[in-house]
Design a protein around this motif. Structure first.
Motif, PDB file in Angstrom:
ATOM      1  N   LYS A 175       0.836  -1.197   0.000  1.00  0.00           N
ATOM      2  CA  LYS A 175       0.000   0.000   0.000  1.00  0.00           C
ATOM      3  C   LYS A 175       0.873   1.249   0.000  1.00  0.00           C
ATOM      4  O   LYS A 175       1.856   1.354   0.742  1.00  0.00           O
ATOM      5  CB  LYS A 175      -0.901   0.008   1.241  1.00  0.00           C
ATOM      6  N   ILE A 176       0.510   2.213  -0.861  1.00  0.00           N
ATOM      7  CA  ILE A 176       1.224   3.484  -0.939  1.00  0.00           C
ATOM      8  C   ILE A 176       0.204   4.607  -0.818  1.00  0.00           C
ATOM      9  O   ILE A 176      -0.778   4.658  -1.565  1.00  0.00           O
ATOM     10  CB  ILE A 176       2.005   3.611  -2.267  1.00  0.00           C
ATOM     11  N   VAL A 177       0.443   5.509   0.121  1.00  0.00           N
ATOM     12  CA  VAL A 177      -0.481   6.612   0.414  1.00  0.00           C
ATOM     13  C   VAL A 177       0.268   7.926   0.249  1.00  0.00           C
ATOM     14  O   VAL A 177       1.463   8.024   0.565  1.00  0.00           O
ATOM     15  CB  VAL A 177      -1.052   6.484   1.840  1.00  0.00           C
ATOM     16  N   ALA A 178      -0.436   8.940  -0.258  1.00  0.00           N
ATOM     17  CA  ALA A 178       0.141  10.278  -0.408  1.00  0.00           C
ATOM     18  C   ALA A 178      -0.404  11.182   0.685  1.00  0.00           C
ATOM     19  O   ALA A 178      -1.613  11.188   0.956  1.00  0.00           O
ATOM     20  CB  ALA A 178      -0.185  10.860  -1.777  1.00  0.00           C
ATOM     21  N   SER A 179       0.506  11.927   1.326  1.00  0.00           N
ATOM     22  CA  SER A 179       0.127  12.916   2.331  1.00  0.00           C
ATOM     23  C   SER A 179       0.665  14.267   1.873  1.00  0.00           C
ATOM     24  O   SER A 179       1.874  14.493   1.877  1.00  0.00           O
ATOM     25  CB  SER A 179       0.698  12.547   3.703  1.00  0.00           C
ATOM     26  N   ILE A 180      -0.242  15.160   1.456  1.00  0.00           N
ATOM     27  CA  ILE A 180       0.154  16.473   0.945  1.00  0.00           C
ATOM     28  C   ILE A 180       0.251  17.443   2.115  1.00  0.00           C
ATOM     29  O   ILE A 180      -0.705  17.628   2.863  1.00  0.00           O
ATOM     30  CB  ILE A 180      -0.846  16.976  -0.107  1.00  0.00           C
ATOM     31  N   GLU A 181       1.418  18.056   2.232  1.00  0.00           N
ATOM     32  CA  GLU A 181       1.633  18.996   3.337  1.00  0.00           C
ATOM     33  C   GLU A 181       1.118  20.379   2.944  1.00  0.00           C
ATOM     34  O   GLU A 181      -0.038  20.702   3.173  1.00  0.00           O
ATOM     35  CB  GLU A 181       3.111  19.038   3.699  1.00  0.00           C
ATOM     36  N   SER A 182       1.960  21.224   2.353  1.00  0.00           N
ATOM     37  CA  SER A 182       1.530  22.562   1.951  1.00  0.00           C
ATOM     38  C   SER A 182       1.089  22.607   0.496  1.00  0.00           C
ATOM     39  O   SER A 182       0.052  23.196   0.177  1.00  0.00           O
ATOM     40  CB  SER A 182       2.659  23.576   2.171  1.00  0.00           C
ATOM     41  N   VAL A 183       1.884  21.996  -0.395  1.00  0.00           N
ATOM     42  CA  VAL A 183       1.595  22.049  -1.828  1.00  0.00           C
ATOM     43  C   VAL A 183       1.732  20.653  -2.426  1.00  0.00           C
ATOM     44  O   VAL A 183       2.730  19.961  -2.206  1.00  0.00           O
ATOM     45  CB  VAL A 183       2.557  23.008  -2.569  1.00  0.00           C
ATOM     46  N   GLY A 184       0.726  20.271  -3.170  1.00  0.00           N
ATOM     47  CA  GLY A 184       0.784  19.038  -3.959  1.00  0.00           C
ATOM     48  C   GLY A 184       0.135  19.325  -5.296  1.00  0.00           C
ATOM     49  O   GLY A 184      -1.004  18.934  -5.558  1.00  0.00           O
ATOM     50  N   ALA A 185       0.857  20.056  -6.142  1.00  0.00           N
ATOM     51  CA  ALA A 185       0.275  20.579  -7.369  1.00  0.00           C
ATOM     52  C   ALA A 185       0.966  20.012  -8.592  1.00  0.00           C
ATOM     53  O   ALA A 185       2.127  19.607  -8.548  1.00  0.00           O
ATOM     54  CB  ALA A 185       0.360  22.108  -7.396  1.00  0.00           C
ATOM     55  N   SER A 186       0.235  19.986  -9.682  1.00  0.00           N
ATOM     56  CA  SER A 186       0.722  19.605 -11.002  1.00  0.00           C
ATOM     57  C   SER A 186       1.439  18.253 -10.964  1.00  0.00           C
ATOM     58  O   SER A 186       0.828  17.240 -10.668  1.00  0.00           O
ATOM     59  CB  SER A 186       1.603  20.715 -11.573  1.00  0.00           C
ATOM     60  N   GLY A 187       2.758  18.222 -11.253  1.00  0.00           N
ATOM     61  CA  GLY A 187       3.462  16.952 -11.277  1.00  0.00           C
ATOM     62  C   GLY A 187       3.433  16.225  -9.952  1.00  0.00           C
ATOM     63  O   GLY A 187       3.429  14.989  -9.903  1.00  0.00           O
ATOM     64  N   ALA A 188       3.421  16.967  -8.843  1.00  0.00           N
ATOM     65  CA  ALA A 188       3.324  16.338  -7.528  1.00  0.00           C
ATOM     66  C   ALA A 188       1.956  15.688  -7.349  1.00  0.00           C
ATOM     67  O   ALA A 188       1.839  14.585  -6.779  1.00  0.00           O
ATOM     68  CB  ALA A 188       3.582  17.366  -6.432  1.00  0.00           C
TER      69      ALA A 188
END
Length: 366
Positions: A175-188
């Motif tokens: 399992k892989i989860v994404a945790s966006i802190e301040s910016v998670g834009a475009s390619g991120a």
């Protein structure tokens, strides 16, 4: 009231001094020669028995410096050798990392959560891919969290990491989860869409689905400096994007077709990773961003929450009870030695590189 009289003192006259000297019955001895006068005031030598320094010299004597033992000098040498050896070890380890690209893992325990930081502009996919593979092949790591704080980056680099996330999920069943802190834009965000779930804070910046192409045109500077660019090529569009001349209508259409193609890939991959129809993603693919709070009803994220929420929920979902053990790849910060051994480009950039800005395609929020 009359003031008291102040007595006047006059220096004696020479003739009176002579007379006083001749008449005086207690005459002073004649002065000694300089050599005898100096010897008169010398300290007795040797000093008084059993006393050092002599009692008359005690207020002005400098105490003798204590003699240091041999162990003092041995300890100084040992400490110097130890410090020098530690410096050599650190330098060797830094060089070994730079040459081998190894990613060591810190932490202990059999049930671990791997955390990989995706920060800054994404241009180097190899580093993040290596970290993902390392965690994917480690059986003690039950899940991976991508801790994202990035405006995006290169289109191809973002795609490589996206594909590596999907591969590990499929082949390693991890399992892989994404945790966006301040910016998670475009390619991120492109990368985050490949994960099993996305967490973001209420005030996080999310989205910016779009493509941008840019370069610096310095044709006017060339003309002002009376310089001329000479290019010999075969093919009408071989020198398209040459920064010394303006873009022609044909080049404009050509580049727009490339951007549109990448834009379609972006929408398709986000829709595939999020399991959402492309028709629902297209209205959101305007290049704009939303807050985490706005993104939840739009389907761009799955949960509103910070890293702690993502960590505890992920640990629970893979059967880890209590406080999970977090492991991170060792940071590979670029030190002074690495900068000095890189031909000085990091310390002193080549001025010619400032004008060598070729066209680039980016999934990046600006």
């Amino acid at each position: 009231m009359p003031s008291a009289a102040i007595p006047l003192i006059f220096p004696p006259q020479p003739d009176r001094l002579v007379a006083m000297t001749e008449d005086s019955s207690n005459q002073a001895p004649p002065p000694l020669p300089p050599s005898q006068r100096a010897a008169q005031y010398q300290a007795p030598y040797p000093p008084f028995p059993g006393q050092y320094p002599p009692p008359y010299a005690a207020p002005f004597a400098i105490p003798p410096r204590p003699r240091r033992s041999a162990w003092f000098y041995i300890s100084i040498i040992a400490v110097s050798i130890a410090i020098f050896g530690l410096m050599l070890w650190a330098v060797g380890r830094s060089i070994s990392k730079s040459l081998n690209g190894d990613v060591s893992i810190t932490g202990s325990g059999s049930d671990q959560i791997g955390v990989i930081d995706v920060s800054g502009v994404i241009l180097d996919a190899d580093k993040l891919d290596t970290q993902l593979r390392k965690f994917g092949d480690n059986d003690s790591i039950k899940a991976i969290i991508l801790h994202i704080n990035s405006p995006g980056g290169g289109a191809a680099a973002s795609q490589e990491i996206y594909n590596e996330v999907l591969r590990i999920r499929k082949e390693k069943h991890k399992k892989i989860v994404a945790s966006i802190e301040s910016v998670g834009a475009s390619g991120a965000y492109y990368i985050a869409s490949a994960c099993d779930g996305i967490y973001a804070n209420n005030a996080s910046v999310v989205g910016s689905i779009g493509v941008i192409m840019e370069w610096t045109n310095y044709g006017e500077l060339y003309r002002w400096a009376k310089l001329k660019s000479v290019v010999i090529h075969a093919g009408e569009l071989k020198d398209a994007g040459d920064p010394t001349h303006d873009v022609t209508p044909q080049e404009q259409a050509y580049f727009q077709s490339l951007v549109d193609n990448m834009y379609g890939q972006f929408i398709h991959d986000v829709a595939t990773g999020r399991h959402i129809p492309e028709e629902k993603i297209k209205p959101l693919a305007t290049g704009q961003v939303w807050t985490g709070q706005q993104s939840l009803p739009l389907g761009l994220i799955d949960h509103v929450g910070g890293f702690r929420s993502a960590l505890m929920d992920t640990a629970k979902s893979v059967g880890i009870s209590g406080e999970p053990t977090i492991v991170r790849p060792t940071s590979q910060k670029k030190g002074l030695l690495a900068m000095l051994t890189s031909d000085g480009e990091d310390l002193f950039p080549n001025p010619s590189q400032l004008l060598n800005h070729s066209p680039g395609f980016y999934f990046m929020w600006k």
